[in-house]
Each structure stands twice: as structure tokens, then as C-alpha cells.
Motif scaffolding. Structure first.
Motif, PDB file in Angstrom:
ATOM      1  N   LYS A   7      13.496  -8.671  -3.380  1.00  3.53           N
ATOM      2  CA  LYS A   7      12.087  -8.297  -3.271  1.00  3.53           C
ATOM      3  C   LYS A   7      11.352  -8.638  -4.559  1.00  3.53           C
ATOM      4  CE  LYS A   7      13.643  -4.278  -2.027  1.00  3.53           C
ATOM      5  NZ  LYS A   7      13.759  -2.837  -1.764  1.00  3.53           N
ATOM      6  N   ARG A   8      10.066  -8.899  -4.410  1.00  4.84           N
ATOM      7  CA  ARG A   8       9.223  -9.165  -5.565  1.00  4.84           C
ATOM      8  C   ARG A   8       8.006  -8.257  -5.464  1.00  4.84           C
ATOM      9  NH1 ARG A   8       7.195 -13.658  -8.917  1.00  4.84           N
ATOM     10  NH2 ARG A   8       4.936 -13.564  -8.946  1.00  4.84           N
ATOM     11  N   PHE A   9       7.748  -7.503  -6.523  1.00  4.13           N
ATOM     12  CA  PHE A   9       6.578  -6.635  -6.577  1.00  4.13           C
ATOM     13  C   PHE A   9       5.619  -7.164  -7.634  1.00  4.13           C
ATOM     14  CE2 PHE A   9      10.123  -4.034  -5.141  1.00  4.13           C
ATOM     15  CZ  PHE A   9       9.595  -3.357  -4.057  1.00  4.13           C
ATOM     16  N   GLU A  10       4.360  -7.360  -7.251  1.00  4.77           N
ATOM     17  CA  GLU A  10       3.317  -7.718  -8.212  1.00  4.77           C
ATOM     18  C   GLU A  10       2.472  -6.473  -8.454  1.00  4.77           C
ATOM     19  OE1 GLU A  10       2.787 -12.470  -7.082  1.00  4.77           O
ATOM     20  OE2 GLU A  10       1.068 -11.107  -6.993  1.00  4.77           O
ATOM     21  N   ILE A  11       2.465  -6.002  -9.679  1.00  6.33           N
ATOM     22  CA  ILE A  11       1.799  -4.747 -10.007  1.00  6.33           C
ATOM     23  C   ILE A  11       0.596  -5.008 -10.905  1.00  6.33           C
ATOM     24  CG2 ILE A  11       2.104  -2.440 -11.013  1.00  6.33           C
ATOM     25  CD1 ILE A  11       5.079  -2.690 -10.446  1.00  6.33           C
ATOM     26  N   LYS A  51       0.836  -1.207   0.000  1.00  4.76           N
ATOM     27  CA  LYS A  51       0.000   0.000   0.000  1.00  4.76           C
ATOM     28  C   LYS A  51       0.870   1.256   0.000  1.00  4.76           C
ATOM     29  CE  LYS A  51      -4.575  -1.179   1.604  1.00  4.76           C
ATOM     30  NZ  LYS A  51      -4.690  -1.937   0.353  1.00  4.76           N
ATOM     31  N   ALA A  52       1.958   1.221   0.803  1.00  2.35           N
ATOM     32  CA  ALA A  52       2.873   2.368   0.866  1.00  2.35           C
ATOM     33  C   ALA A  52       3.510   2.619  -0.501  1.00  2.35           C
ATOM     34  CB  ALA A  52       3.941   2.135   1.926  1.00  2.35           C
ATOM     35  N   VAL A  53       3.909   1.535  -1.164  1.00  2.41           N
ATOM     36  CA  VAL A  53       4.526   1.672  -2.486  1.00  2.41           C
ATOM     37  C   VAL A  53       3.510   2.218  -3.487  1.00  2.41           C
ATOM     38  CG1 VAL A  53       5.555   0.410  -4.423  1.00  2.41           C
ATOM     39  CG2 VAL A  53       6.231  -0.138  -2.088  1.00  2.41           C
ATOM     40  N   THR A  54       2.277   1.696  -3.430  1.00  2.00           N
ATOM     41  CA  THR A  54       1.221   2.180  -4.330  1.00  2.00           C
ATOM     42  C   THR A  54       1.022   3.689  -4.155  1.00  2.00           C
ATOM     43  OG1 THR A  54       0.107   0.031  -4.198  1.00  2.00           O
ATOM     44  CG2 THR A  54      -1.202   1.884  -4.978  1.00  2.00           C
ATOM     45  N   SER A  55       0.953   4.157  -2.892  1.00  2.00           N
ATOM     46  CA  SER A  55       0.772   5.592  -2.619  1.00  2.00           C
ATOM     47  C   SER A  55       1.964   6.397  -3.107  1.00  2.00           C
ATOM     48  CB  SER A  55       0.601   5.827  -1.114  1.00  2.00           C
ATOM     49  OG  SER A  55      -0.452   5.053  -0.606  1.00  2.00           O
ATOM     50  N   ALA A  56       3.163   5.898  -2.846  1.00  2.00           N
ATOM     51  CA  ALA A  56       4.366   6.630  -3.265  1.00  2.00           C
ATOM     52  C   ALA A  56       4.411   6.759  -4.785  1.00  2.00           C
ATOM     53  CB  ALA A  56       5.613   5.911  -2.753  1.00  2.00           C
ATOM     54  N   LEU A  57       4.025   5.695  -5.492  1.00  2.00           N
ATOM     55  CA  LEU A  57       4.003   5.757  -6.961  1.00  2.00           C
ATOM     56  C   LEU A  57       3.035   6.842  -7.419  1.00  2.00           C
ATOM     57  CD1 LEU A  57       4.052   2.009  -8.113  1.00  2.00           C
ATOM     58  CD2 LEU A  57       5.866   3.702  -8.334  1.00  2.00           C
ATOM     59  N   LYS A  58       1.872   6.894  -6.778  1.00  2.00           N
ATOM     60  CA  LYS A  58       0.865   7.898  -7.135  1.00  2.00           C
ATOM     61  C   LYS A  58       1.438   9.296  -6.951  1.00  2.00           C
ATOM     62  CE  LYS A  58      -3.073   6.006  -6.501  1.00  2.00           C
ATOM     63  NZ  LYS A  58      -4.148   5.386  -5.725  1.00  2.00           N
ATOM     64  N   ARG A  59       2.090   9.528  -5.820  1.00  2.00           N
ATOM     65  CA  ARG A  59       2.697  10.845  -5.549  1.00  2.00           C
ATOM     66  C   ARG A  59       3.733  11.205  -6.604  1.00  2.00           C
ATOM     67  NH1 ARG A  59       2.682   9.134  -0.302  1.00  2.00           N
ATOM     68  NH2 ARG A  59       4.900   8.632  -0.326  1.00  2.00           N
ATOM     69  N   LEU A  60       4.440  10.190  -7.115  1.00  2.00           N
ATOM     70  CA  LEU A  60       5.476  10.437  -8.134  1.00  2.00           C
ATOM     71  C   LEU A  60       4.878  10.569  -9.535  1.00  2.00           C
ATOM     72  CD1 LEU A  60       8.250   7.945  -6.924  1.00  2.00           C
ATOM     73  CD2 LEU A  60       8.356  10.436  -6.848  1.00  2.00           C
ATOM     74  N   GLY A  61       3.547  10.439  -9.631  1.00  2.00           N
ATOM     75  CA  GLY A  61       2.910  10.598 -10.934  1.00  2.00           C
ATOM     76  C   GLY A  61       2.648   9.294 -11.670  1.00  2.00           C
ATOM     77  N   PHE A  62       2.957   8.167 -11.028  1.00  2.00           N
ATOM     78  CA  PHE A  62       2.674   6.872 -11.653  1.00  2.00           C
ATOM     79  C   PHE A  62       1.314   6.398 -11.172  1.00  2.00           C
ATOM     80  CE2 PHE A  62       7.394   6.935 -11.205  1.00  2.00           C
ATOM     81  CZ  PHE A  62       7.715   6.943 -12.553  1.00  2.00           C
ATOM     82  N   ASP A  63       0.298   6.688 -11.941  1.00  2.00           N
ATOM     83  CA  ASP A  63      -1.076   6.442 -11.507  1.00  2.00           C
ATOM     84  C   ASP A  63      -1.636   5.155 -12.103  1.00  2.00           C
ATOM     85  OD1 ASP A  63      -3.076   7.482  -9.857  1.00  2.00           O
ATOM     86  OD2 ASP A  63      -2.697   9.488 -10.666  1.00  2.00           O
ATOM     87  N   GLY A  64      -2.628   4.580 -11.418  1.00  2.00           N
ATOM     88  CA  GLY A  64      -3.328   3.425 -11.974  1.00  2.00           C
ATOM     89  C   GLY A  64      -2.612   2.106 -11.751  1.00  2.00           C
ATOM     90  N   PHE A  65      -1.716   2.068 -10.764  1.00  2.00           N
ATOM     91  CA  PHE A  65      -1.043   0.813 -10.441  1.00  2.00           C
ATOM     92  C   PHE A  65      -1.414   0.390  -9.026  1.00  2.00           C
ATOM     93  CE2 PHE A  65       2.049   2.954 -13.344  1.00  2.00           C
ATOM     94  CZ  PHE A  65       1.899   2.083 -14.414  1.00  2.00           C
ATOM     95  N   SER A  66      -1.552  -0.898  -8.811  1.00  2.00           N
ATOM     96  CA  SER A  66      -1.792  -1.424  -7.476  1.00  2.00           C
ATOM     97  C   SER A  66      -0.717  -2.470  -7.190  1.00  2.00           C
ATOM     98  CB  SER A  66      -3.189  -2.035  -7.417  1.00  2.00           C
ATOM     99  OG  SER A  66      -3.347  -2.729  -6.206  1.00  2.00           O
ATOM    100  N   VAL A  67       0.053  -2.230  -6.122  1.00  2.00           N
ATOM    101  CA  VAL A  67       1.254  -3.034  -5.879  1.00  2.00           C
ATOM    102  C   VAL A  67       1.089  -3.919  -4.649  1.00  2.00           C
ATOM    103  CG1 VAL A  67       3.744  -2.927  -5.459  1.00  2.00           C
ATOM    104  CG2 VAL A  67       2.641  -1.150  -6.831  1.00  2.00           C
ATOM    105  N   ARG A  68       1.542  -5.156  -4.764  1.00  2.00           N
ATOM    106  CA  ARG A  68       1.721  -6.008  -3.592  1.00  2.00           C
ATOM    107  C   ARG A  68       3.194  -6.396  -3.515  1.00  2.00           C
ATOM    108  NH1 ARG A  68      -2.823  -7.499  -0.969  1.00  2.00           N
ATOM    109  NH2 ARG A  68      -2.055  -9.368   0.020  1.00  2.00           N
ATOM    110  N   GLN A  69       3.741  -6.318  -2.300  1.00  2.00           N
ATOM    111  CA  GLN A  69       5.173  -6.574  -2.151  1.00  2.00           C
ATOM    112  C   GLN A  69       5.428  -7.883  -1.418  1.00  2.00           C
ATOM    113  OE1 GLN A  69       7.520  -3.364  -0.547  1.00  2.00           O
ATOM    114  NE2 GLN A  69       9.310  -4.649  -0.251  1.00  2.00           N
ATOM    115  N   GLY A  70       6.349  -8.660  -1.950  1.00  2.00           N
ATOM    116  CA  GLY A  70       6.744  -9.903  -1.311  1.00  2.00           C
ATOM    117  C   GLY A  70       8.254 -10.072  -1.369  1.00  2.00           C
TER     118      GLY A  70
END
Lengths: 80, 80
Positions: B40-44, A20-39
């Protein structure tokens, strides 16, 4: 030397605050429309030959140490 | 919905203390002869169609946010 990959991801029904943090950070950087899950990704170099027993051992290692199977799924595969 | 995977791994010449810790823990648990590197692995999930522009955007996102390219390599691929 054989290489085996273990991917560990949070289960779909589990909240993923990192993602969720990565998704928000991407949005702030102008990368919109992505939903990220991190593993996590583990690259495992296997000494000697990769027998079915060795691969089975890696599966058990992933189950006991690499993944927390209460909240995470894992996937084991041999890299070609 | 298209899914893109970004794998981020420490560069080969960079020490990987997490991977070393996992390697040692595996040895203690009786899983011998494995050498682990952890990344790390990101699923977008991409909203809408995955155009070449969108994929290029993900490459730039990986370069600026997901990976620290001083110490990490990343790989972007579309999941089939």
C-alpha cells in the motif's frame, strides 16, 4: 536482479473512500491535521537484465492490469 | 503544504497472495519473468509546517494504524 516500482494512486478528481476512512480514523486516534489518499505499491523483481524493452513491458502491464486508468494514475520507476 | 509518503509492504518472509495473483495474471497476459509483491502507498498532506514532531507523529500513525507491523514493514519519507 533489477527492481521496478509501480505506484498506483486514485486520480485527484476521484473520491477516495479508503483514504477518507484512514483520515477519519487518524483524527479519532488524535492525529489531527492530516489528509490521506490511499493507493497501491507494486514491487516488481525483473528476471535478467532490465532493458528498455523490459521496462516498456512493465509500463504496458501497469496500464492493462495493475492500474484502472479510468480512475487511477500510475508511475513506473526503477529502484536504485 | 508538505506531503509525506508512507509505503507499507508485506515482510519478505510473509506470503503475499495478492502479489502471487498479480504475478500469475501477468504471466497469463504474456508478461513473463516478473515477480510481484503488492503493498500500500499512503500520500499524506500535512496542514501547516512539517516539523520533526509532525513527522514523528506520522511515524507513530503508520506504526499503529497504517501498517500491521506483525506482517508488514513501513517506510516514511518526505516528498520533495
Amino acid at each position: 536482479m533489477a527492481k521496478v516500482i509501480v505506484d498506483v494512486m486514485p486520480k485527484p478528481e476521484i473520491l477516495d473512500p479508503q483514504g477518507k476512512a484512514v483520515t477519519s480514523a487518524l483524527k479519532r486516534l488524535g492525529f489531527d491535521g492530516f489528509s490521506v489518499r490511499q493507493g497501491k505499491r507494486f514491487e516488481i523483481d525483473v528476471d535478467g537484465e532490465l532493458t528498455p524493452e523490459r521496462l516498456d513491458q512493465i509500463g504496458r502491464a501497469a496500464d492493462t492490469l495493475l492500474a484502472n486508468t479510468v480512475i487511477e494514475n500510475f508511475d513506473v520507476r526503477v529502484e536504485q
